[in-house]
Design a protein around this motif. Sequence first.
Motif, PDB file in Angstrom:
ATOM      1  N   ARG A 120       0.880  -1.170   0.000  1.00 43.16           N
ATOM      2  CA  ARG A 120       0.000   0.000   0.000  1.00 43.16           C
ATOM      3  C   ARG A 120       0.922   1.226   0.000  1.00 43.16           C
ATOM      4  NH1 ARG A 120      -2.681  -1.426   4.129  1.00 43.16           N
ATOM      5  NH2 ARG A 120      -3.898  -2.892   2.895  1.00 43.16           N
ATOM      6  N   PHE A 121       0.738   2.092  -0.988  1.00 38.95           N
ATOM      7  CA  PHE A 121       1.673   3.207  -1.123  1.00 38.95           C
ATOM      8  C   PHE A 121       0.957   4.462  -1.596  1.00 38.95           C
ATOM      9  CE2 PHE A 121       1.302   1.231  -5.233  1.00 38.95           C
ATOM     10  CZ  PHE A 121       1.488   2.232  -6.180  1.00 38.95           C
ATOM     11  N   SER A 122       1.588   5.599  -1.334  1.00 38.21           N
ATOM     12  CA  SER A 122       1.023   6.859  -1.804  1.00 38.21           C
ATOM     13  C   SER A 122       1.940   7.462  -2.851  1.00 38.21           C
ATOM     14  CB  SER A 122       0.825   7.845  -0.645  1.00 38.21           C
ATOM     15  OG  SER A 122       2.061   8.327  -0.173  1.00 38.21           O
TER      16      SER A 122
ATOM     17  N   GLU B  22      -3.182  16.334  -4.248  1.00 37.14           N
ATOM     18  CA  GLU B  22      -1.733  16.315  -4.032  1.00 37.14           C
ATOM     19  C   GLU B  22      -1.175  14.920  -3.759  1.00 37.14           C
ATOM     20  OE1 GLU B  22       0.031  18.975  -4.605  1.00 37.14           O
ATOM     21  OE2 GLU B  22      -1.823  20.106  -5.001  1.00 37.14           O
ATOM     22  N   GLU B  23      -2.041  13.991  -3.376  1.00 40.14           N
ATOM     23  CA  GLU B  23      -1.557  12.663  -3.001  1.00 40.14           C
ATOM     24  C   GLU B  23      -2.651  11.630  -3.226  1.00 40.14           C
ATOM     25  OE1 GLU B  23       0.781  10.574   0.787  1.00 40.14           O
ATOM     26  OE2 GLU B  23      -0.436  12.375   1.109  1.00 40.14           O
ATOM     27  N   SER B  24      -2.272  10.463  -3.764  1.00 39.67           N
ATOM     28  CA  SER B  24      -3.191   9.347  -3.948  1.00 39.67           C
ATOM     29  C   SER B  24      -2.607   8.104  -3.303  1.00 39.67           C
ATOM     30  CB  SER B  24      -3.435   9.083  -5.439  1.00 39.67           C
ATOM     31  OG  SER B  24      -4.071  10.177  -6.046  1.00 39.67           O
ATOM     32  N   VAL B  25      -3.477   7.238  -2.796  1.00 36.35           N
ATOM     33  CA  VAL B  25      -3.051   5.989  -2.163  1.00 36.35           C
ATOM     34  C   VAL B  25      -3.499   4.830  -3.043  1.00 36.35           C
ATOM     35  CG1 VAL B  25      -3.194   4.517  -0.126  1.00 36.35           C
ATOM     36  CG2 VAL B  25      -3.218   7.014   0.127  1.00 36.35           C
ATOM     37  N   LEU B  26      -2.574   3.931  -3.350  1.00 35.51           N
ATOM     38  CA  LEU B  26      -2.868   2.775  -4.179  1.00 35.51           C
ATOM     39  C   LEU B  26      -2.434   1.505  -3.466  1.00 35.51           C
ATOM     40  CD1 LEU B  26      -1.920   5.286  -6.189  1.00 35.51           C
ATOM     41  CD2 LEU B  26      -2.264   3.560  -7.947  1.00 35.51           C
TER      42      LEU B  26
ATOM     43  N   LEU C  90       5.107   4.035   2.085  1.00 32.15           N
ATOM     44  CA  LEU C  90       5.116   2.676   1.547  1.00 32.15           C
ATOM     45  C   LEU C  90       4.965   1.680   2.682  1.00 32.15           C
ATOM     46  CD1 LEU C  90       5.574   0.644  -0.782  1.00 32.15           C
ATOM     47  CD2 LEU C  90       8.035   0.935  -0.435  1.00 32.15           C
ATOM     48  N   HIS C  91       3.966   0.804   2.562  1.00 32.68           N
ATOM     49  CA  HIS C  91       3.718  -0.224   3.575  1.00 32.68           C
ATOM     50  C   HIS C  91       3.533  -1.559   2.876  1.00 32.68           C
ATOM     51  CE1 HIS C  91       2.230  -2.031   7.330  1.00 32.68           C
ATOM     52  NE2 HIS C  91       1.357  -2.660   6.565  1.00 32.68           N
ATOM     53  N   ARG C  92       4.312  -2.552   3.292  1.00 29.38           N
ATOM     54  CA  ARG C  92       4.134  -3.900   2.740  1.00 29.38           C
ATOM     55  C   ARG C  92       3.149  -4.653   3.619  1.00 29.38           C
ATOM     56  NH1 ARG C  92       9.350  -7.044   0.895  1.00 29.38           N
ATOM     57  NH2 ARG C  92       9.757  -7.324   3.132  1.00 29.38           N
TER      58      ARG C  92
END
Length: 302
Positions: A78-80, A167-171, A201-203
């Motif tokens: 999960r990352f932005s 300004e920021e998106s999370v995918l 960034l999160h694994r």
Amino acid sequence: MTEQKKSKKRPISGWVVLNKPYDFTSTQAVGKVRWLFSAAKAGHAGTLDPLATGILPIALGEATKAVPQVQDGTKVYRFSILWGSATTTDDREGEVIATSDVRPDRAALEALLPQFTGLIMQRPPIYSALKIDGERAYDLARAGETVELAPRPIEIDALEVIAHGAEESVLEVTCGKGTYVRSLARDIAEALGTRGHVGSLHRAAVGPFSDEDAVTIEQLEALEAGDARDALLAPVSAGLVDLPEIRLDAGQAGAVGNGNAILLTGAGAPAQLDECWVSFKGKVLATGSVEFGQFKPRRVFN
């Protein structure tokens, strides 16, 4: 002054599914866990950058023999993406090298993602651990040398937008081995006509391990050394559950324990398997393959 006695190392085996904290290297995390468990041997399955948090499977003892199977497993990140600027490292720790006023809307972002799903070619970030003529790419980049890394094929199983802002998106991405999320963020931004880099960034998963299994360093430290802490260890076999298991009888187990191949018998015995593991009374004996009905061990576990 007398020297402080070193703690005795234990031949303990199993998995610590660590939620690695921010600004902590994978090597530091392994060292900390190894010290907490007084483990004689330790390793990890899949390096995480210091800025990344999340699942870092740490193998103790005999579990280190299953590290390749775990790190080759499917991963979820999960990352932005921070829109509007590119950096030297493709994350927030690098220097800004390009900017853009373009801010993509959610519809454009979601419409683009199928282009980054499936088998794609990806150029790794220059600040990576890949080697060029024996030197790490990040060492060459830090020395000011020009680094050219060729695109490589990677597999993206799924990619979706979790949240979107100007300004920021999370995918969230589900992917195979060798995927660089920093490169993914960079390339998505460029394909949308702008610039971008990874903000967080999160694994969330590696192979059979996920956030639900994870413990923190603080949780480990809060427990007494010994049985209380050891109770958090997952068994060695937990790292192999994504592979076929073959259960052996006592005679077969003895032969495999000595590193010998064995003929598998019975109606359900497989004739061919690229990779599998064998067990006896719930304990991992070896990983290997099956060829023409014969199990051939590659790694034997004690």
